[in-house]
Scaffold this motif. Structure first.
Motif, PDB file in Angstrom:
ATOM      1  N   ARG A 182       0.899  -1.313   0.049  1.00 38.19           N
ATOM      2  CA  ARG A 182      -0.022   0.231   0.075  1.00 38.19           C
ATOM      3  C   ARG A 182       0.881   1.416   0.063  1.00 38.19           C
ATOM      4  NH1 ARG A 182      -4.146  -0.516   4.386  1.00 38.19           N
ATOM      5  NH2 ARG A 182      -2.541  -1.667   5.740  1.00 38.19           N
ATOM      6  N   LEU A 183       2.166   1.186   0.105  1.00 39.32           N
ATOM      7  CA  LEU A 183       3.325   2.223  -0.132  1.00 39.32           C
ATOM      8  C   LEU A 183       3.363   2.426  -1.546  1.00 39.32           C
ATOM      9  CD1 LEU A 183       5.752   0.706   2.543  1.00 39.32           C
ATOM     10  CD2 LEU A 183       3.739   2.114   2.910  1.00 39.32           C
ATOM     11  N   GLY A 234       2.804  11.586   6.990  1.00 40.34           N
ATOM     12  CA  GLY A 234       4.233  12.002   6.759  1.00 40.34           C
ATOM     13  C   GLY A 234       5.283  11.120   6.112  1.00 40.34           C
ATOM     14  N   ARG A 235       4.761   9.944   5.748  1.00 39.90           N
ATOM     15  CA  ARG A 235       5.812   9.018   5.479  1.00 39.90           C
ATOM     16  C   ARG A 235       5.023   8.285   4.054  1.00 39.90           C
ATOM     17  NH1 ARG A 235      10.027   6.947   8.848  1.00 39.90           N
ATOM     18  NH2 ARG A 235       9.917   8.178  10.891  1.00 39.90           N
ATOM     19  N   GLY A 236       4.572   9.238   3.151  1.00 35.90           N
ATOM     20  CA  GLY A 236       4.165   8.574   1.835  1.00 35.90           C
ATOM     21  C   GLY A 236       2.772   8.640   1.770  1.00 35.90           C
ATOM     22  N   ALA A 237       1.812   8.790   2.798  1.00 40.32           N
ATOM     23  CA  ALA A 237       0.432   8.829   2.996  1.00 40.32           C
ATOM     24  C   ALA A 237      -0.209   9.583   1.783  1.00 40.32           C
ATOM     25  CB  ALA A 237      -0.055   9.084   3.935  1.00 40.32           C
ATOM     26  N   VAL A 238      -1.379   9.095   1.135  1.00 42.13           N
ATOM     27  CA  VAL A 238      -2.036   9.822   0.354  1.00 42.13           C
ATOM     28  C   VAL A 238      -3.438  10.277   0.670  1.00 42.13           C
ATOM     29  CG1 VAL A 238      -2.710  10.130  -2.293  1.00 42.13           C
ATOM     30  CG2 VAL A 238      -0.825   9.004  -1.724  1.00 42.13           C
ATOM     31  N   LYS A 239      -3.792  11.363   0.623  1.00 41.11           N
ATOM     32  CA  LYS A 239      -4.864  11.965   1.230  1.00 41.11           C
ATOM     33  C   LYS A 239      -5.820  13.003   0.002  1.00 41.11           C
ATOM     34  CE  LYS A 239      -3.430  13.081   5.020  1.00 41.11           C
ATOM     35  NZ  LYS A 239      -3.374  13.566   6.412  1.00 41.11           N
ATOM     36  N   THR A 240      -7.135  12.771   0.310  1.00 43.79           N
ATOM     37  CA  THR A 240      -7.789  13.773  -0.610  1.00 43.79           C
ATOM     38  C   THR A 240      -8.057  14.943   0.289  1.00 43.79           C
ATOM     39  OG1 THR A 240      -8.535  12.280  -2.134  1.00 43.79           O
ATOM     40  CG2 THR A 240      -9.845  14.246  -2.200  1.00 43.79           C
ATOM     41  N   SER A 263     -10.698  19.073  -3.605  1.00 42.90           N
ATOM     42  CA  SER A 263     -10.145  18.327  -4.936  1.00 42.90           C
ATOM     43  C   SER A 263      -8.941  18.128  -5.323  1.00 42.90           C
ATOM     44  CB  SER A 263     -10.763  19.379  -5.911  1.00 42.90           C
ATOM     45  OG  SER A 263      -9.933  20.384  -6.134  1.00 42.90           O
ATOM     46  N   TRP A 264      -8.130  18.343  -4.097  1.00 40.61           N
ATOM     47  CA  TRP A 264      -6.575  18.008  -4.246  1.00 40.61           C
ATOM     48  C   TRP A 264      -6.367  16.507  -3.668  1.00 40.61           C
ATOM     49  CZ3 TRP A 264      -5.537  22.648  -0.865  1.00 40.61           C
ATOM     50  CH2 TRP A 264      -6.002  23.878  -1.502  1.00 40.61           C
ATOM     51  N   LEU A 265      -5.430  16.108  -4.537  1.00 44.48           N
ATOM     52  CA  LEU A 265      -4.766  14.874  -4.145  1.00 44.48           C
ATOM     53  C   LEU A 265      -3.532  14.989  -3.408  1.00 44.48           C
ATOM     54  CD1 LEU A 265      -5.075  11.623  -3.756  1.00 44.48           C
ATOM     55  CD2 LEU A 265      -3.786  11.590  -6.224  1.00 44.48           C
ATOM     56  N   VAL A 266      -3.171  14.954  -2.142  1.00 41.97           N
ATOM     57  CA  VAL A 266      -1.942  15.174  -1.307  1.00 41.97           C
ATOM     58  C   VAL A 266      -1.050  14.031  -0.966  1.00 41.97           C
ATOM     59  CG1 VAL A 266      -1.389  16.533   0.687  1.00 41.97           C
ATOM     60  CG2 VAL A 266      -3.238  17.429  -0.658  1.00 41.97           C
TER      61      VAL A 266
END
Length: 177
Positions: free
Chosen positions: A2-3, A43-49, A52-55
């Motif tokens: 999942r990384l 803080g270590r490669g997590a992706v969040k919405t 409308s942004w993907l961060v």
């Protein structure tokens, strides 16, 4: 895994090799289950919405190799989804006499990909110079610049050394959107 990022495959391979060295009887199924259970931590490669942004939240720590890998990973996602790519890159600390060159190389990597860049922190000037981006040392001013620049649907990478507290940007967006 999942990384995110091809570089994580090398980390996973190292973990598998170490596990098999200690527990050679470990089944393939147990290895796969173990790798699948590794969470992406904030803080270590997590992706969040956020809106409308993907961060891409990768602000826990940074050096040139990890930052270039994060730039490549996030930009690939932006490209696949037809989104604009933005880098919010904090300074990388503890690089000694090579600091300016390491920061410059990160800026060149971002420029090569075509990212819009905000370089944050006193030592981040070479990132901005090499990328053609914007440099800022004050958090409130950086937030104001980003407020003007960010567009709906952007993919945003947030990365820098731990001492830069890059998570402040993400926390600000989460509170104010």
């Amino acid at each position: 895994l999942r990384l995110l990022g091809a570089h994580q495959a090398l980390n996973a391979a190292g973990a598998v090799a170490a596990a098999l060295a200690v527990w050679p009887e470990t089944s393939d199924e147990a290895i796969v289950a173990g790798l699948e259970s590794v969470p992406a931590l904030g803080g270590r490669g997590a992706v969040k919405t956020i809106g409308s942004w993907l961060v891409f939240d990768d602000g826990y720590n940074a050096n040139r190799a990890s930052t270039v890998a994060a730039i490549q990973t996030a930009s690939e996602r932006a490209g696949r989804e037809g989104r604009r790519f933005v880098c919010v890159l904090g300074e990388m600390r503890e690089l000694g006499e090579h600091s300016d060159e390491e920061h410059r190389q990160v800026g060149l990597a971002a420029k090569e990909i075509g990212a819009w860049v905000l370089a944050f922190g006193p030592m981040a000037t070479p990132i901005a110079t090499a990328s053609g981006g914007v440099h800022e040392t004050n958090f409130e001013s950086a937030v104001a610049i980003l407020q003007e620049e960010l567009q709906e649907g952007d993919v945003i990478l947030v990365k820098g050394s731990r001492g830069m507290r890059m998570e402040r940007f993400i926390e600000h967006w989460e509170r104010n959107l």
